[in-house]
Design an enzyme around this catalytic site. Structure first.
Site, PDB file in Angstrom:
ATOM      1  N   MET A 102       0.955  -1.173   0.266  1.00 18.97           N
ATOM      2  CA  MET A 102      -0.246   0.354   0.452  1.00 18.97           C
ATOM      3  C   MET A 102       0.422   1.240   0.306  1.00 18.97           C
ATOM      4  O   MET A 102       1.734   1.540   0.691  1.00 18.97           O
ATOM      5  CB  MET A 102      -0.833  -0.243   1.362  1.00 18.97           C
ATOM      6  CG  MET A 102      -1.981  -1.297   1.378  1.00 18.97           C
ATOM      7  SD  MET A 102      -2.790  -0.982   3.336  1.00 18.97           S
ATOM      8  CE  MET A 102      -1.504  -1.548   4.250  1.00 18.97           C
ATOM      9  N   GLY A 189       1.629   4.083   4.649  1.00 22.83           N
ATOM     10  CA  GLY A 189       2.044   3.223   3.518  1.00 22.83           C
ATOM     11  C   GLY A 189       2.630   1.816   3.711  1.00 22.83           C
ATOM     12  O   GLY A 189       3.469   2.219   5.492  1.00 22.83           O
ATOM     13  N   SER A 190       2.615   0.787   3.832  1.00 24.37           N
ATOM     14  CA  SER A 190       2.339  -0.119   4.834  1.00 24.37           C
ATOM     15  C   SER A 190       1.827  -1.165   3.892  1.00 24.37           C
ATOM     16  O   SER A 190       2.154  -1.191   2.618  1.00 24.37           O
ATOM     17  CB  SER A 190       1.783  -0.013   5.586  1.00 24.37           C
ATOM     18  OG  SER A 190       0.508   0.504   5.387  1.00 24.37           O
ATOM     19  N   ARG A 191       2.232  -2.602   4.146  1.00 30.48           N
ATOM     20  CA  ARG A 191       1.729  -3.741   3.378  1.00 30.48           C
ATOM     21  C   ARG A 191       1.255  -4.911   4.032  1.00 30.48           C
ATOM     22  O   ARG A 191       1.321  -5.458   5.870  1.00 30.48           O
ATOM     23  CB  ARG A 191       3.240  -4.499   3.505  1.00 30.48           C
ATOM     24  CG  ARG A 191       3.352  -5.782   2.549  1.00 30.48           C
ATOM     25  CD  ARG A 191       4.657  -6.393   1.935  1.00 30.48           C
ATOM     26  NE  ARG A 191       4.927  -7.876   2.434  1.00 30.48           N
ATOM     27  CZ  ARG A 191       6.207  -8.134   2.191  1.00 30.48           C
ATOM     28  NH1 ARG A 191       7.512  -7.102   1.993  1.00 30.48           N
ATOM     29  NH2 ARG A 191       6.326  -8.935   1.834  1.00 30.48           N
TER      30      ARG A 191
END
Length: 232
Positions: A102, A189-191
């Site tokens: 993301m 912001g990440s995953r």
């Protein structure tokens, strides 16, 4: 994506987790405008971006226990066999892992990929590497859920990124989850990594865009093999 879909995913309510941030951005805009008027407009643009970041659109989720639904908006960054994080006690053998990255413009509300019951939640401190890097799965701060489904236990791991500094999870042990149900978010912001047991076949390709709560990323009990894709 049609204009209707674009608007549906843009003009939506802001999740309550974002209220303090939106308010802080707007207050900062007022202060900047008091110091130097043109800066107010810069701050206002950033405030609108913050509200956009914390948007929480409604999604239409397929109700089929054989389907695995994307837990996040973003790009499919990895499809491979990997051993799940040890703190999940999920498996010591490699499982199918599908990762969704993301960026700061994606909706960051996370949703359950399948219907089931939460049997374990494990948080682990770590680094803040770029979440797009494969080693982020092992080295970054993360929060993992193990969900018991009709096809066995699956893992869903929220991974902090280079900018993200806060993982939020609303799920609790023994809590039932429906496919597509909201269970948390990650700020800025990440995953998300999804670990699936034997019998799951990917239904997405590397680089494909996924929509949380709507895009089918894998399927159980399917006679079809892995997805074959091409760029066009």
């Amino acid at each position: 994506m049609s204009l209707f879909d674009t608007l549906r995913n843009t003009i939506v309510p802001v999740h309550k987790e974002g209220y303090p941030f939106v308010a802080a951005f707007f207050a900062g805009s007022l202060v900047l405008g008091w110091v130097f008027e043109p800066l107010f407009w810069v701050g206002l643009v950033l405030t609108l971006w913050c509200a956009y970041f914390f948007r929480d659109p409604e999604r239409v989720t397929p109700q089929d226990d054989d389907l695995v639904i994307s837990p996040a908006d973003g790009r499919v960054s990895s499809i491979r066999m990997e051993v799940p994080p040890e703190e999940l006690y999920l498996s010591t053998e490699p499982m199918l892992r599908i990762s969704i990255f993301m960026n700061v413009f994606d909706c960051h509300v996370n949703r359950s990929p399948m219907r089931g019951s939460v049997v374990n939640i494990a948080y682990r401190e770590g680094s803040y590497l770029n979440a797009e890097l494969d080693k982020a799965s092992k080295e970054n701060e993360r929060n993992g859920l193990v969900v018991e489904t009709r096809h066995g236990q699956i893992g869903v791991v929220q991974i902090a990124g280079l900018v993200a500094r806060r993982i939020v999870c609303w799920a609790n042990p023994a809590q039932p989850l429906d496919a597509g149900e909201r269970f948390g978010l990650i700020r800025f912001g990440s995953r998300l990594d999804v670990y699936l047991p034997a019998g799951a076949e990917p239904r997405v390709s590397l680089g494909q865009r996924a929509i949380a709560g709507e895009t089918v990323i894998a399927e159980f009990n399917s006679p079809k093999g892995p997805v074959i894709s091409r760029r066009s």
